[in-house]
Design a protein around this motif. Sequence first.
Motif, PDB file in Angstrom:
ATOM      1  N   ALA A  46      44.250  41.385  22.023  1.00 51.14           N
ATOM      2  CA  ALA A  46      44.342  42.848  21.950  1.00 51.14           C
ATOM      3  C   ALA A  46      43.619  43.394  20.731  1.00 51.14           C
ATOM      4  O   ALA A  46      43.145  44.531  20.728  1.00 51.14           O
ATOM      5  N   ALA A  47      43.519  42.546  19.689  1.00 51.34           N
ATOM      6  CA  ALA A  47      42.878  42.994  18.452  1.00 51.34           C
ATOM      7  C   ALA A  47      41.367  42.787  18.472  1.00 51.34           C
ATOM      8  O   ALA A  47      40.663  43.227  17.555  1.00 51.34           O
ATOM      9  N   LEU A  48      40.854  42.121  19.503  1.00 53.63           N
ATOM     10  CA  LEU A  48      39.416  41.837  19.579  1.00 53.63           C
ATOM     11  C   LEU A  48      38.651  42.993  20.223  1.00 53.63           C
ATOM     12  O   LEU A  48      39.142  43.632  21.151  1.00 53.63           O
ATOM     13  N   THR A  49      37.438  43.213  19.735  1.00 51.63           N
ATOM     14  CA  THR A  49      36.546  44.181  20.373  1.00 51.63           C
ATOM     15  C   THR A  49      35.867  43.499  21.551  1.00 51.63           C
ATOM     16  O   THR A  49      35.940  42.278  21.713  1.00 51.63           O
TER      17      THR A  49
ATOM     18  N   GLU B 272      31.610  37.014  22.267  1.00 51.33           N
ATOM     19  CA  GLU B 272      31.273  35.889  21.396  1.00 51.33           C
ATOM     20  C   GLU B 272      32.255  34.734  21.590  1.00 51.33           C
ATOM     21  O   GLU B 272      31.855  33.566  21.596  1.00 51.33           O
ATOM     22  N   LEU B 273      33.543  35.070  21.741  1.00 50.55           N
ATOM     23  CA  LEU B 273      34.563  34.038  21.931  1.00 50.55           C
ATOM     24  C   LEU B 273      34.360  33.291  23.238  1.00 50.55           C
ATOM     25  O   LEU B 273      34.410  32.058  23.291  1.00 50.55           O
TER      26      LEU B 273
END
Length: 209
Positions: free
Chosen positions: A136-139, A145-146
């Motif tokens: 939830a904290a990732l853009t 990228e992940l």
Amino acid sequence: MPDYLQDIAEAEAKIAELEQQKSAFEQGEEAEANIEEAEESEAVNIVKDLETKLKYLKNLIKEPKKEFKILKKTPLFNKDKIAELEAFIEENEAEIAKIEAQLEPYKEIVKQLKEGKAELKTLKNELVKRLSSARAALTDEDCQELVLAIFKDGLIAELERYVTAHRQQVIAAVENWWDKYRVTLQDIETERDAAAKKLNEFLQGLGYV
């Protein structure tokens, strides 16, 4: 996150160890250490046999205990029968206690196994929660990228697996060729000396030597 993964790995290792202990006990490696190992063709489960025997013995003394309790109310008239029932009950209760003592370590293993599985489930649930929070904290760019990093790691692992498998095939082929076609230096020298000797004899026959 690494701590959770380490905890999960340790929990899984503990469960695997307990499963092995449980299996070993059931096969008689612990419960019947003094009994010779059964034939491999026979499926052995010591725990099941002990539990079956335990149930049989408990049922066996159920009615005699009722009768004993009734007869004890008039001991003067039933002295011999009371003594007979008492001896029978005591003998079987001693056997029951013996079996229960044998099964006690197994019950402890099963208990620890149940607790271990519950702990593992909790750890995995917590990991999912943390992953969801982290997600939830990732853009969108971070997610991309992940995913690419995970895909890259998976691809590298798959390529390494293929390379390792191919390397093993090459090694096996070379070893096979070596076994089939190897010629030692001594064999080559022996053949060379024999050919030189034969040539010498031929030249002598022609009068050139």
